[in-house]
Design a protein around this motif. Structure first.
Motif, PDB file in Angstrom:
ATOM      1  N   LEU A  67       0.822  -1.214   0.000  1.00 61.90           N
ATOM      2  CA  LEU A  67       0.000   0.000   0.000  1.00 61.90           C
ATOM      3  C   LEU A  67       0.858   1.267   0.000  1.00 61.90           C
ATOM      4  N   SER A  68       2.037   1.205   0.611  1.00 63.29           N
ATOM      5  CA  SER A  68       2.911   2.388   0.610  1.00 63.29           C
ATOM      6  C   SER A  68       3.530   2.607  -0.776  1.00 63.29           C
ATOM      7  N   ILE A  69       3.739   1.532  -1.533  1.00 64.87           N
ATOM      8  CA  ILE A  69       4.209   1.674  -2.918  1.00 64.87           C
ATOM      9  C   ILE A  69       3.212   2.509  -3.716  1.00 64.87           C
ATOM     10  N   LYS A  70       1.925   2.217  -3.539  1.00 62.91           N
ATOM     11  CA  LYS A  70       0.890   2.964  -4.244  1.00 62.91           C
ATOM     12  C   LYS A  70       0.899   4.440  -3.843  1.00 62.91           C
ATOM     13  N   MET A  71       1.185   4.694  -2.557  1.00 65.76           N
ATOM     14  CA  MET A  71       1.242   6.078  -2.088  1.00 65.76           C
ATOM     15  C   MET A  71       2.408   6.828  -2.730  1.00 65.76           C
ATOM     16  N   HIS A  72       3.575   6.202  -2.779  1.00 62.34           N
ATOM     17  CA  HIS A  72       4.734   6.858  -3.394  1.00 62.34           C
ATOM     18  C   HIS A  72       4.513   7.072  -4.883  1.00 62.34           C
ATOM     19  N   LEU A  73       3.838   6.154  -5.539  1.00 66.45           N
ATOM     20  CA  LEU A  73       3.526   6.335  -6.952  1.00 66.45           C
ATOM     21  C   LEU A  73       2.607   7.540  -7.144  1.00 66.45           C
ATOM     22  N   GLU A  74       1.656   7.701  -6.248  1.00 68.49           N
ATOM     23  CA  GLU A  74       0.753   8.863  -6.323  1.00 68.49           C
ATOM     24  C   GLU A  74       1.525  10.164  -6.148  1.00 68.49           C
ATOM     25  N   ILE A  75       2.500  10.161  -5.250  1.00 63.28           N
ATOM     26  CA  ILE A  75       3.346  11.343  -5.048  1.00 63.28           C
ATOM     27  C   ILE A  75       4.167  11.620  -6.305  1.00 63.28           C
ATOM     28  N   LEU A  76       4.701  10.556  -6.919  1.00 62.38           N
ATOM     29  CA  LEU A  76       5.495  10.725  -8.136  1.00 62.38           C
ATOM     30  C   LEU A  76       4.664  11.318  -9.274  1.00 62.38           C
ATOM     31  N   TYR A  92      13.035   6.821  -5.274  1.00 62.23           N
ATOM     32  CA  TYR A  92      13.858   5.668  -4.886  1.00 62.23           C
ATOM     33  C   TYR A  92      13.093   4.692  -4.004  1.00 62.23           C
ATOM     34  N   TRP A  93      12.204   5.216  -3.169  1.00 60.33           N
ATOM     35  CA  TRP A  93      11.476   4.321  -2.266  1.00 60.33           C
ATOM     36  C   TRP A  93      10.441   3.503  -3.023  1.00 60.33           C
ATOM     37  N   TYR A  94       9.852   4.103  -4.030  1.00 58.98           N
ATOM     38  CA  TYR A  94       8.912   3.363  -4.876  1.00 58.98           C
ATOM     39  C   TYR A  94       9.619   2.168  -5.515  1.00 58.98           C
ATOM     40  N   HIS A  95      10.801   2.389  -6.072  1.00 57.36           N
ATOM     41  CA  HIS A  95      11.529   1.311  -6.740  1.00 57.36           C
ATOM     42  C   HIS A  95      12.089   0.296  -5.744  1.00 57.36           C
ATOM     43  N   PHE A  96      12.579   0.770  -4.604  1.00 54.43           N
ATOM     44  CA  PHE A  96      13.122  -0.152  -3.601  1.00 54.43           C
ATOM     45  C   PHE A  96      12.028  -1.060  -3.050  1.00 54.43           C
ATOM     46  N   LEU A  97      10.898  -0.482  -2.677  1.00 56.00           N
ATOM     47  CA  LEU A  97       9.812  -1.294  -2.129  1.00 56.00           C
ATOM     48  C   LEU A  97       9.222  -2.226  -3.180  1.00 56.00           C
ATOM     49  N   SER A  98       9.218  -1.810  -4.420  1.00 57.55           N
ATOM     50  CA  SER A  98       8.745  -2.690  -5.499  1.00 57.55           C
ATOM     51  C   SER A  98       9.642  -3.924  -5.609  1.00 57.55           C
ATOM     52  N   SER A  99      10.955  -3.724  -5.459  1.00 56.53           N
ATOM     53  CA  SER A  99      11.889  -4.851  -5.469  1.00 56.53           C
ATOM     54  C   SER A  99      11.649  -5.764  -4.276  1.00 56.53           C
TER      55      SER A  99
END
Length: 338
Positions: A57-66, A186-193
């Motif tokens: 769910l935090s990945i989705k939040m960072h994507l929204e910020i991006l 970076y957090w979006y990509h790190f958490l996706s990994s």
């Protein structure tokens, strides 16, 4: 006039080969990074499966910020601006079926974990619908920011070590500042990994807490394993057979772990550690020494590669995180050469 050198982009395959060639050093550092990161999230949520739901769910939040940067290229996505960004974007929600697909957690298990997370307000629903979003409250924002800073330090150490092998000037401090300045990217990509890596383990073991315990056994074994010849014979196809190879019995015992030592490091209750360590004995990864009640990595390759050190698991881990390393290293190095 001094002309700047052109930066040659690092490929994913370059990083995969680097991890294979220097496997004793870099893979032990990789597992150290994973152990530190997962220990941190376990202590926050007391269960890796719960943590994985929050990560998704935090990945989705960072994507929204991006996406705010798509509207304005000067939009600040730094760690310093995270609390402002969190409060000023639409909270992206998702249904349980999407969470199940992304994490691999069975639907009924996910439902129970979500219920627990709702109770402690780590996630919330909008309009009481069965859709959930990551909740960061004003009461715990300082704790969350400190946690981010700790995790950034963990990642930066591994990235800077890899960069050294690539002969790039990229200290831990440089990496930390870069991640902080472009945090949501970076957090979006790190958490996706992380999400992909944890799903791989859930598909294999169906118990993510086991992963954290596996790391405690694997790290000292890799650090003391026999150095493999760098003659090109070690490849992604056979690396899994050689990881943690030790023939000296005294060294094998030196790398052993106990339920108490695992509990102290991870925060997992000692009784639970005993049960899960014994499970890893059943799976063939560990051997339990009867007199000392300590555990060490099974050196019979055919036993330990059935479920844990499989070709698929090792290959996926290297390829998955090579993708992330390529993103962060190319981004930082590219800036240095501008």
């Amino acid at each position: 006039m001094q002309v700047k050198r052109e930066y040659k982009k690092i490929l994913n395959t370059d990083l995969s080969n680097l991890l294979i060639t220097h496997n004793q050093k870099l893979l032990s550092e990789f597992y150290e990074m994973q152990s530190s990161f997962l220990t941190d999230v376990y202590k926050k949520y007391h269960n890796i499966e719960k943590a994985n739901i929050v990560l998704y769910l935090s990945i989705k939040m960072h994507l929204e910020i991006l996406r705010e940067r798509e509207k304005n290229m000067d939009h600040n996505i730094s760690l310093e601006n995270f609390w402002y960004n969190y409060n000023n974007v639409n909270k992206p929600t998702d249904k349980i079926i999407s969470i199940v697909r992304a994490t691999g957690i069975p639907k009924e298990t996910a439902r129970r974990k979500i219920k627990d997370l709702l109770k402690i307000q780590q996630i919330k629903t909008q309009n009481n619908k069965n859709e959930y979003y990551w909740n960061v409250s004003e009461e715990n924002i300082n704790f969350q920011l400190k946690s981010f800073e700790k995790e950034i330090e963990i990642i930066a150490k591994f990235v800077s070590i890899c960069a050294t092998y690539l002969r790039l000037n990229m200290s831990r401090e440089i990496v930390v500042e870069e991640i902080k300045s472009q945090f949501s990217f970076y957090w979006y990509h790190f958490l996706s990994s992380q999400l992909k890596w944890l799903k791989m383990w859930h598909d294999s073991l169906e118990d993510l807490d086991l992963v954290l315990i596996i790391l405690q056994a694997v790290i000292p074994t890799l650090q003391h394993s026999e150095k493999l010849k760098n003659d090109g014979s070690i490849t992604l196809d056979n690396l899994y057979m050689s990881l943690g190879k030790i023939t000296n019995k005294d060294v094998i015992l030196e790398t052993s772990i106990s339920a108490s030592s695992v509990a102290d490091v991870t925060g997992i209750p000692r009784v639970t550690c005993i049960r899960k360590l014994d499970k890893l004995v059943e799976l063939g990864l560990l051997i339990r020494e009867v007199n000392t009640k300590r555990y060490f990595v099974n050196q019979q390759t055919t036993s330990r590669t059935k479920k844990i050190f499989t070709k698929e698991n090792v290959s996926f881990s290297i390829e998955n995180f090579s993708n992330y390393l390529a993103i962060i290293i190319n981004s930082i190095a590219g800036r240095q050469f501008r």
